[in-house]
Motif scaffolding. Structure first.
Motif, mmCIF file in Angstrom:
data_model
loop_
_atom_site.group_PDB
_atom_site.id
_atom_site.type_symbol
_atom_site.label_atom_id
_atom_site.label_comp_id
_atom_site.label_asym_id
_atom_site.label_seq_id
_atom_site.Cartn_x
_atom_site.Cartn_y
_atom_site.Cartn_z
ATOM 1 N N VAL A 30 -17.990 80.199 33.919
ATOM 2 C CA VAL A 30 -18.330 78.791 33.749
ATOM 3 C C VAL A 30 -19.130 78.366 34.977
ATOM 4 O O VAL A 30 -18.747 78.701 36.104
ATOM 5 C CB VAL A 30 -17.067 77.915 33.615
ATOM 6 N N PRO A 31 -20.241 77.654 34.803
ATOM 7 C CA PRO A 31 -21.026 77.247 35.978
ATOM 8 C C PRO A 31 -20.216 76.371 36.917
ATOM 9 O O PRO A 31 -19.187 75.805 36.550
ATOM 10 C CB PRO A 31 -22.194 76.455 35.356
ATOM 11 N N GLU A 32 -20.699 76.256 38.145
ATOM 12 C CA GLU A 32 -20.082 75.357 39.120
ATOM 13 C C GLU A 32 -20.908 74.084 39.228
ATOM 14 O O GLU A 32 -22.144 74.107 39.092
ATOM 15 C CB GLU A 32 -19.993 76.032 40.488
ATOM 16 N N ALA A 33 -20.235 72.986 39.478
ATOM 17 C CA ALA A 33 -20.927 71.715 39.637
ATOM 18 C C ALA A 33 -21.755 71.709 40.917
ATOM 19 O O ALA A 33 -21.349 72.267 41.944
ATOM 20 C CB ALA A 33 -19.912 70.572 39.671
ATOM 21 N N ASP A 34 -22.909 71.079 40.855
ATOM 22 C CA ASP A 34 -23.769 70.930 42.028
ATOM 23 C C ASP A 34 -23.116 69.919 42.982
ATOM 24 O O ASP A 34 -22.671 68.854 42.555
ATOM 25 C CB ASP A 34 -25.139 70.423 41.590
ATOM 26 N N PRO A 35 -23.039 70.208 44.290
ATOM 27 C CA PRO A 35 -22.487 69.229 45.252
ATOM 28 C C PRO A 35 -23.214 67.891 45.226
ATOM 29 O O PRO A 35 -22.669 66.881 45.677
ATOM 30 C CB PRO A 35 -22.664 69.934 46.598
ATOM 31 N N LEU A 36 -24.448 67.880 44.692
ATOM 32 C CA LEU A 36 -25.197 66.633 44.590
ATOM 33 C C LEU A 36 -24.438 65.595 43.771
ATOM 34 O O LEU A 36 -24.556 64.387 44.018
ATOM 35 C CB LEU A 36 -26.567 66.899 43.950
ATOM 36 N N ALA A 37 -23.647 66.055 42.787
ATOM 37 C CA ALA A 37 -22.922 65.118 41.933
ATOM 38 C C ALA A 37 -21.936 64.294 42.746
ATOM 39 O O ALA A 37 -21.866 63.057 42.607
ATOM 40 C CB ALA A 37 -22.203 65.883 40.821
#
Length: 442
Positions: free
Chosen positions: A400-407
């Protein structure tokens, strides 16, 4: 209602909030004012509240202590003055809830005139929040009677949600045709009140633009906020000895939804997609955490389809963190109603702040936000096939992809509670004079 402010503004500006939802209840509207109120008080604003006794979401009185009796006056936990209105115990159906909201709104007008008509207590600004819709009409009547400015706070895209939500449904029978007429009247009344308010607060840029195009003169955007912090190792639940840290085939793909279980959330699409994934022989474990009117329907649907969905019920907020840490992806879901394209569910900010990867079944502004920030994968609302393919792909590949810290950074910059309080103070300052948060509110 324009230009009817009191001729003499006291040294401490006074705000009177009319709302159907307030602490100690838990929910997004309650949380919004539970975080705004102390920051307004720190900035020198006196806050008073007209609200029913705590009875959300069950519709029954949650606490019988004297401070919650109709007509009682007490201090909230931040020092605000709270006047409790009457209410009507209600069931889950729309008519019962609407009657409750109307009873509370009528009581708010009576009690508001009783407690706030004299000059030392008279507010400079009356704020009416939606939901429920009757609160905004109560706020309008009080603002006129007390010669105060009127702010209408629209947490959702009313009146546009009246038709798709099924409120005052008019599909059949004489009664339904009468309800159709009532729906049109309510739509016009809400729109006219928005146009007459001294300011309208929305929680998204998109709905603000819609209102501006309709001729509403003063629209301010104050988003919903969150204090949710990034997940840590301490949030992880106790490991199940039968599980592995690896994704399928060692263990099922885990998905969780935590929030209100209502019509607008379209969780039936989640249940159907989960059943489809299971039929393909792919291991999946979906948890739906929360309460709402649609729980019985969804439980029956999951049983009928043999979907791998567990209904947990409501849990304390700190327990939500454990479910997020347990899950591989967190679901944020809305129906494919056009007005919902103008909204961003407050739950999305929470998921983004947590660092969890979102399965976002949303459109419009919410979908654009997820895509821009890298917070998750976007699926068109109601598209069961697309959601099936997304989860099947993850279950098959074991990744599963990881969320971008930008979020999380976006939330800190745009949905932080202190930032939002500053924006509310700017709005109030435009009506009664400049206000700024003190250092103590930061």
């Amino acid at each position: 209602m324009r230009g009817t402010r009191s001729t003499a503004t006291p040294s401490r500006p006074r705000v009177l909030l009319v709302t159907h939802h307030y602490p100690p209840e838990h929910g997004a509207p309650q949380r919004r004012w539970d975080t705004l109120t102390p920051r307004l008080l720190e900035a020198g604003v006196d806050v008073a509240v007209l609200t029913p006794p705590p009875h959300y979401p069950t519709g029954r009185l949650q606490d019988a202590r004297a401070a919650y009796r109709p007509g009682s006056v007490s201090r909230g936990r931040h020092g605000e003055r709270v006047v409790r209105t009457r209410f009507r115990p209600h069931a889950a159906d729309l008519l019962s809830r609407t009657i409750d909201q109307a009873v509370a709104a009528g009581s708010a007008v009576v009690l508001g005139l009783r407690f706030f008509r004299h000059r030392p207590e008279r507010p400079d600004v009356v704020v009416g929040t939606v939901p429920g819709i009757p609160s905004m009409f109560a706020a309008w009547l009080l603002a006129r009677a007390l010669r105060a400015r009127l702010v209408i706070e629209m947490r959702d895209a009313w009146p546009d949600l009246i038709e798709p939500s099924g409120v005052l449904d008019a599909r059949r029978s004489l009664t339904s045709r009468l309800l159709a007429g009532a729906r049109a009247v309510v739509h016009r009344a809400v729109s006219r009140l928005q146009a007459r308010a001294d300011a309208v607060v929305t929680t998204t840029e998109t709905f603000a633009q819609v209102l501006l195009e309709r001729g509403v003169r003063h629209v301010a955007v104050v988003r919903n906020g969150t204090s949710f912090q990034p997940l840590t190792a301490d949030d992880a639940p106790e490991p199940d000895p039968r599980d592995s840290d690896a994704l399928p085939p060692a263990r099922p793909l885990r998905a969780v939804y935590a929030g209100t279980v209502g019509r607008a959330q379209d969780l039936q699409s989640v249940v159907r997609a989960a059943a489809n994934v299971a039929r393909r022989g792919l291991p999946l474990d979906v948890r739906i955490v929360g309460a709402g009117a649609r729980v019985p329907f969804l439980e029956n649907l999951a049983a009928e389809l043999d979907a791998p969905v567990t209904f947990v019920g409501p849990v304390p907020h700190e327990e939500v963190r454990r479910y997020y840490a347990w899950a591989d992806t967190v679901v944020v879901s809305l129906r494919d109603w056009k007005p919902l394209e103008w909204t961003v569910p407050s739950k999305l900010y929470e998921v983004m702040a947590s660092g969890a990867y979102a399965t976002a079944c949303v459109a419009g502004e919410a979908a654009a936000l997820v895509s821009r920030s890298g917070a998750g994968s976007v699926v068109p609302p109601g598209d069961v096939d697309a959601l099936t393919e997304l989860w099947s792909g993850w279950a098959s590949s074991g990744t599963v992809p990881e969320a971008d810290p930008l979020a999380a950074r976006w939330v800190a910059e745009n949905a932080d509670d202190d930032v939002l309080a500053e924006r509310y103070l700017d709005l109030l300052g435009s009506l009664v004079g400049p206000l700024r948060a003190t250092e103590g509110a930061r």
